[in-house]
Design an enzyme around this catalytic site. Structure first.
Site, short mmCIF file in Angstrom:
data_model
loop_
_atom_site.label_atom_id
_atom_site.label_comp_id
_atom_site.label_asym_id
_atom_site.label_seq_id
_atom_site.Cartn_x
_atom_site.Cartn_y
_atom_site.Cartn_z
N HIS A 54 -5.06 -0.82 6.92
CA HIS A 54 -6.08 -2.08 7.19
C HIS A 54 -5.31 -3.28 6.83
O HIS A 54 -4.22 -3.40 6.66
CB HIS A 54 -7.33 -1.65 6.29
CG HIS A 54 -7.10 -1.51 5.04
ND1 HIS A 54 -6.14 -0.65 4.22
CD2 HIS A 54 -7.56 -2.53 3.86
CE1 HIS A 54 -6.18 -0.89 3.01
NE2 HIS A 54 -6.85 -1.78 2.77
N HIS A 56 -5.87 -5.59 4.49
CA HIS A 56 -5.81 -6.27 3.26
C HIS A 56 -4.30 -6.73 2.80
O HIS A 56 -3.22 -5.98 3.01
CB HIS A 56 -6.34 -5.37 2.12
CG HIS A 56 -7.76 -5.32 1.96
ND1 HIS A 56 -8.52 -4.51 1.48
CD2 HIS A 56 -8.61 -6.37 2.62
CE1 HIS A 56 -9.83 -4.72 1.69
NE2 HIS A 56 -9.90 -5.84 2.23
N ASP A 58 -2.65 -6.89 0.26
CA ASP A 58 -1.91 -6.05 -0.70
C ASP A 58 -1.00 -4.82 0.17
O ASP A 58 -0.24 -4.14 -0.48
CB ASP A 58 -2.49 -5.42 -1.98
CG ASP A 58 -3.70 -4.58 -1.56
OD1 ASP A 58 -4.50 -5.09 -0.48
OD2 ASP A 58 -3.96 -3.69 -2.41
N HIS A 59 -1.69 -4.69 1.39
CA HIS A 59 -1.08 -3.29 2.16
C HIS A 59 -0.33 -4.05 3.26
O HIS A 59 0.44 -3.24 3.85
CB HIS A 59 -2.16 -2.66 2.90
CG HIS A 59 -3.10 -1.78 1.76
ND1 HIS A 59 -2.70 -0.59 1.65
CD2 HIS A 59 -4.04 -2.39 0.73
CE1 HIS A 59 -3.48 -0.07 0.91
NE2 HIS A 59 -4.20 -1.13 0.18
N HIS A 113 -14.50 0.94 3.78
CA HIS A 113 -13.50 0.07 3.04
C HIS A 113 -13.46 -1.27 3.73
O HIS A 113 -13.94 -2.26 3.17
CB HIS A 113 -12.08 0.54 2.78
CG HIS A 113 -11.35 -0.31 1.66
ND1 HIS A 113 -11.72 -0.65 0.49
CD2 HIS A 113 -10.12 -0.74 2.04
CE1 HIS A 113 -10.77 -1.61 0.17
NE2 HIS A 113 -9.75 -2.03 1.04
N ASP A 130 -7.01 2.87 1.90
CA ASP A 130 -7.93 2.61 0.83
C ASP A 130 -9.16 3.41 1.13
O ASP A 130 -10.41 3.13 0.65
CB ASP A 130 -8.20 1.02 0.66
CG ASP A 130 -7.01 0.42 -0.16
OD1 ASP A 130 -6.15 1.13 -0.55
OD2 ASP A 130 -6.94 -0.68 -0.28
N HIS A 169 -3.29 3.77 -3.45
CA HIS A 169 -3.16 3.17 -4.48
C HIS A 169 -3.19 4.36 -5.91
O HIS A 169 -3.67 5.48 -5.47
CB HIS A 169 -4.39 2.10 -4.97
CG HIS A 169 -4.42 0.87 -4.44
ND1 HIS A 169 -3.76 -0.05 -4.77
CD2 HIS A 169 -4.93 0.64 -3.15
CE1 HIS A 169 -4.18 -1.03 -4.14
NE2 HIS A 169 -4.85 -0.86 -3.18
ZN LIG Z 1 -7.82 -2.41 0.85
#
Ligand SMILES: [Zn+2]
Length: 257
Positions: A54, A56, A58-59, A113, A130, A169
């Site tokens: 996805h 985001h 942080d990914h 998500h 996630d 995570h």
């Molecule tokens: Zn995420």
């Protein structure tokens, strides 16, 4: 296929997937440049693909730098995320195939998500980003409870129990506290808490789990279990107690836990 989990950033996991016959590799979720670049060099493999679950930040934090080092790699992500994942050149949707050397993978579209969340399945190895965590699931940033509930239901009921779950995570310890809170009588949760305590004390990741582990301990896959239904009934007066309503209530509880 060999899989190396790579702790990145604060509590993210990226994964290096290696076809040992050909030396061709892919990375799932390019969270951070440096650990991934080092892992590729250490393994002596040829990075050909980046698989994004996805959009985001942080990914995909390492994506731009990886594209600079490894030009010409295929960047996979959901077609709807074309404008949100820079460099996405291999848009995919439900059922698409992804080939890493001799290994053929399949895309599962699992919105909830985010609107473009996908999982990648290679044999019995599922990379969930996630969507599905160890003993938990992702927050609903862009999707509805029904979308996430359906996505988890599909994973839980269409894949074998031995399927390994590689999640995005390291939230497992806190997720298990919540699992114990909503289902205090579940002995499998208590046993997994002990295991995870030992793993974390030894500095080991809790990824991967198995679908069987999740079926036994993950409250978001257990919305029909009486202990969980009772918890929801006690906390939400007058709420419906069908599985989707229980899931929705659990997610609301977890958001503030
Ligand atoms: Zn995420």
């Amino acid at each position: 296929m060999k899989i190396i989990s790579l702790p990145c950033s604060f509590d993210n996991y990226s994964y290096l997937l290696i076809c040992e016959e050909t030396g061709i590799a892919a990375v799932v979720d390019p969270a951070e440049y440096y650990p991934i670049s080092c892992a590729v060099a250490d393994a002596g493999v040829s990075l050909r693909a980046i698989l994004c679950t996805h959009h985001h930040a942080d990914h995909i934090g390492g994506l731009d730098d990886l594209l600079e080092e490894f030009s010409g790699v295929d960047v996979y992500g959901h077609a709807g995320d074309k404008r949100r994942i820079h460099g996405l050149n291999s848009p995919v949707a439900e059922g698409a195939t992804v080939q890493i050397g001799r290994n053929m993978g399949r895309v599962l579209y699992t919105p909830g998500h985010t609107a473009g969340s996908i999982c990648y399945l290679f044999g019995e190895e599922l990379f969930t980003g996630d969507t599905l965590f160890g003993a938990g699931c992702g927050r609903l940033f862009e999707g509805t409870p029904k979308q996430m509930h359906d996505a988890l239901d599909t994973i839980a009921h269409s894949l074998p129990p031995a399927t390994r779950i590689h999640f995005g995570h390291e939230y497992t310890a806190h997720n298990l506290k919540f699992a114990h809170f909503v289902e205090p009588g579940n002995a499998a949760v208590a046993a997994r808490q002990e295991l995870v305590d030992r793993q974390r004390t030894a500095g080991q990741p809790t990824t991967p789990s198995t679908l069987a582990d999740e079926a036994a301990t993950n409250p978001f896959l257990r919305c029909r279990e009486q202990g969980i239904v009772d918890t929801v009934a006690q906390r939400f007066f007058g709420e419906d107690l069908d599985p989707l309503s229980v899931f929705t209530a659990l997610r609301r509880l977890r958001d503030v836990f």
